[in-house]
Design a protein around this motif. Structure first.
Motif, PDB file in Angstrom:
ATOM      1  N   PRO B  35       0.827  -1.220   0.000  1.00 32.62           N
ATOM      2  CA  PRO B  35       0.000   0.000   0.000  1.00 32.62           C
ATOM      3  C   PRO B  35       0.858   1.265   0.000  1.00 32.62           C
ATOM      4  O   PRO B  35       0.388   2.337  -0.332  1.00 32.62           O
ATOM      5  N   PHE B  36       2.174   1.118   0.348  1.00 31.79           N
ATOM      6  CA  PHE B  36       3.061   2.278   0.369  1.00 31.79           C
ATOM      7  C   PHE B  36       3.572   2.594  -1.031  1.00 31.79           C
ATOM      8  O   PHE B  36       4.143   3.645  -1.259  1.00 31.79           O
ATOM      9  N   GLY B  37       3.382   1.671  -1.959  1.00 31.97           N
ATOM     10  CA  GLY B  37       3.881   1.876  -3.313  1.00 31.97           C
ATOM     11  C   GLY B  37       2.770   2.080  -4.325  1.00 31.97           C
ATOM     12  O   GLY B  37       3.010   2.076  -5.519  1.00 31.97           O
ATOM     13  N   GLN B  38       1.545   2.250  -3.825  1.00 31.45           N
ATOM     14  CA  GLN B  38       0.401   2.440  -4.731  1.00 31.45           C
ATOM     15  C   GLN B  38       0.599   3.631  -5.658  1.00 31.45           C
ATOM     16  O   GLN B  38       1.124   4.660  -5.251  1.00 31.45           O
ATOM     17  N   ILE B  39       0.128   3.491  -6.885  1.00 30.61           N
ATOM     18  CA  ILE B  39       0.221   4.597  -7.822  1.00 30.61           C
ATOM     19  C   ILE B  39      -0.725   5.720  -7.423  1.00 30.61           C
ATOM     20  O   ILE B  39      -1.699   5.509  -6.713  1.00 30.61           O
ATOM     21  N   SER B  52       3.568   9.093 -10.328  1.00 31.55           N
ATOM     22  CA  SER B  52       3.888  10.307  -9.574  1.00 31.55           C
ATOM     23  C   SER B  52       4.919  11.217 -10.236  1.00 31.55           C
ATOM     24  O   SER B  52       4.795  12.433 -10.187  1.00 31.55           O
ATOM     25  N   ARG B  53       5.939  10.644 -10.883  1.00 33.23           N
ATOM     26  CA  ARG B  53       6.957  11.506 -11.506  1.00 33.23           C
ATOM     27  C   ARG B  53       6.397  12.282 -12.693  1.00 33.23           C
ATOM     28  O   ARG B  53       6.699  13.456 -12.877  1.00 33.23           O
ATOM     29  N   GLN B  84      16.238   5.156  -4.747  1.00 31.79           N
ATOM     30  CA  GLN B  84      14.844   4.743  -4.552  1.00 31.79           C
ATOM     31  C   GLN B  84      14.632   3.228  -4.564  1.00 31.79           C
ATOM     32  O   GLN B  84      13.865   2.716  -3.751  1.00 31.79           O
ATOM     33  N   GLN B  88      12.936   1.362  -1.513  1.00 29.35           N
ATOM     34  CA  GLN B  88      11.667   0.629  -1.660  1.00 29.35           C
ATOM     35  C   GLN B  88      11.817  -0.801  -1.161  1.00 29.35           C
ATOM     36  O   GLN B  88      10.939  -1.338  -0.490  1.00 29.35           O
ATOM     37  N   ILE B  91      11.942  -0.661   2.637  1.00 34.50           N
ATOM     38  CA  ILE B  91      10.614  -0.374   3.197  1.00 34.50           C
ATOM     39  C   ILE B  91       9.754  -1.639   3.166  1.00 34.50           C
ATOM     40  O   ILE B  91       9.079  -1.982   4.127  1.00 34.50           O
ATOM     41  N   HIS B 144      11.906  14.301  -4.570  1.00 32.11           N
ATOM     42  CA  HIS B 144      11.567  12.892  -4.795  1.00 32.11           C
ATOM     43  C   HIS B 144      12.115  11.949  -3.723  1.00 32.11           C
ATOM     44  O   HIS B 144      11.639  10.831  -3.597  1.00 32.11           O
ATOM     45  N   ILE B 146      11.956  12.551  -0.475  1.00 28.62           N
ATOM     46  CA  ILE B 146      11.292  12.710   0.826  1.00 28.62           C
ATOM     47  C   ILE B 146      10.392  11.538   1.231  1.00 28.62           C
ATOM     48  O   ILE B 146      10.579  10.982   2.313  1.00 28.62           O
ATOM     49  N   PRO B 147       9.438  11.101   0.381  1.00 30.77           N
ATOM     50  CA  PRO B 147       8.519  10.065   0.872  1.00 30.77           C
ATOM     51  C   PRO B 147       9.206   8.766   1.326  1.00 30.77           C
ATOM     52  O   PRO B 147       8.884   8.239   2.394  1.00 30.77           O
ATOM     53  N   ASP B 148      10.165   8.278   0.523  1.00 27.68           N
ATOM     54  CA  ASP B 148      10.854   7.050   0.932  1.00 27.68           C
ATOM     55  C   ASP B 148      11.631   7.269   2.230  1.00 27.68           C
ATOM     56  O   ASP B 148      11.608   6.432   3.139  1.00 27.68           O
ATOM     57  N   TYR B 151       9.810   7.103   5.684  1.00 22.58           N
ATOM     58  CA  TYR B 151       9.652   5.772   6.289  1.00 22.58           C
ATOM     59  C   TYR B 151      10.981   5.225   6.776  1.00 22.58           C
ATOM     60  O   TYR B 151      11.069   4.609   7.832  1.00 22.58           O
TER      61      TYR B 151
END
Lengths: 189, 189
Positions: B35-39, B52-53, B84, B88, B91, B144, B146-148, B151
């Motif tokens: 769910p953390f990698g959902q588009i 996202s990019r 990344q 990923q 994570i 880009h 920040i989100p990774d 976590y």
């Protein structure tokens, strides 16, 4: 027109987009993706199938001769659940929206409960004559109701099922099957 | 060959497929969807964009003249984060798998931490000369990450960042921007 972002803030991809919007000072509306309605995908060797009904149909046909104890296709094998759209709307309002801090829409809940009650009256009549929706044996028509009803029966509106004796007996029957018990156990947060 | 189901048991669609497999007595392997990698998907009027990019690039270009305070495309605007794929993988092992009751693979964690350390050594050198990855101003190249990293920094392995003075100062800078603080606040369960 406001920019809409479909996603989950927990998702790194969604977060990346939100960061960009915030840096730009742009207004946006976050449209939460429903984790309870996510598609499923099946990989069986080289075969890849999406969409749960198509997958169930494939499984029922391909594995028709191996360890089969019930005809899951049955006489009413289309697998279309007339109450599913109402159930999905109710699940979104009563379970999904609160997860995202969105207040349930009581008007939608009222309308969908009314629709559900009408369908369950038809079920009640049918289930007073037959043990299952498709006739005298368990079939896809019954199986497809289980996941939505699991969530629905955990809500405050479960009396719409329990107040109808034949529907209630049917629900107790199909939800207590070993396969159902095993899968329902997995459907916990 | 074992049947693979890609999904989340909480999803009614996935549950329907699992019910069918259990009723048939078939063995299956559940491949949890991350769910953390959902588009993410963006709707801006008639424009619909996925990934996202691509969305960030679109936003940076379209809204280049409105309330722009920083050039988010910058000189290193490709937005590709070399760390990344390691992040990923880490994570998934350290956060996603435990949610599904799957033990983290320590071997994968070790390999990916090693890869990450090598990249961060390069970052450390670059950030000793420039304030940001793309040069002297904040850009997509920084955003880009920040989100990774959010976590990752919550995990037990955050010292790989904090032990590198320039990387650590850079992280403290980019994560304390108002937009970052606002979005990180949403990234909580």
């Amino acid at each position: 027109m406001v920019i809409k972002v479909h996603g989950i803030p927990l998702s790194t991809c969604t977060a990346r987009v939100l960061l960009c919007l915030c840096e730009k000072g742009l207004q946006y509306e976050l449209v939460p993706v429903d984790p309870f309605g996510q598609i499923a995908a099946l990989e069986d060797g080289d075969v890849k199938i999406f969409e749960s009904r198509a997958i169930c149909k494939y499984l029922a046909r391909k594995y028709n001769e191996t360890r089969i104890t019930i005809d899951l296709l049955g006489s009413n094998g289309s697998g279309v659940s007339p109450i599913q759209s109402s159930n999905q709307a109710l699940i979104r309002q009563m379970i999904v929206n609160p997860i995202y801090g969105i207040a349930p829409d009581e008007k939608i809940i009222e309308i969908e409960l009314h629709n559900l009650a009408k369908v369950l009256d038809v079920y009640e009549e049918r289930l007073s004559e037959y043990k299952y929706l498709g006739g005298d044996f368990y079939s896809m028509a019954d199986l497809h109701h289980i996941p939505d009803l699991v969530y629905f029966m955990r809500s405050s509106k479960s009396s719409i099922v329990t107040s109808r004796p034949c529907v209630n007996a049917w629900w107790n029957d199909i939800s207590s099957r070993p396969a159902s018990v095993k899968v329902v156990e997995l459907m916990k947060l």
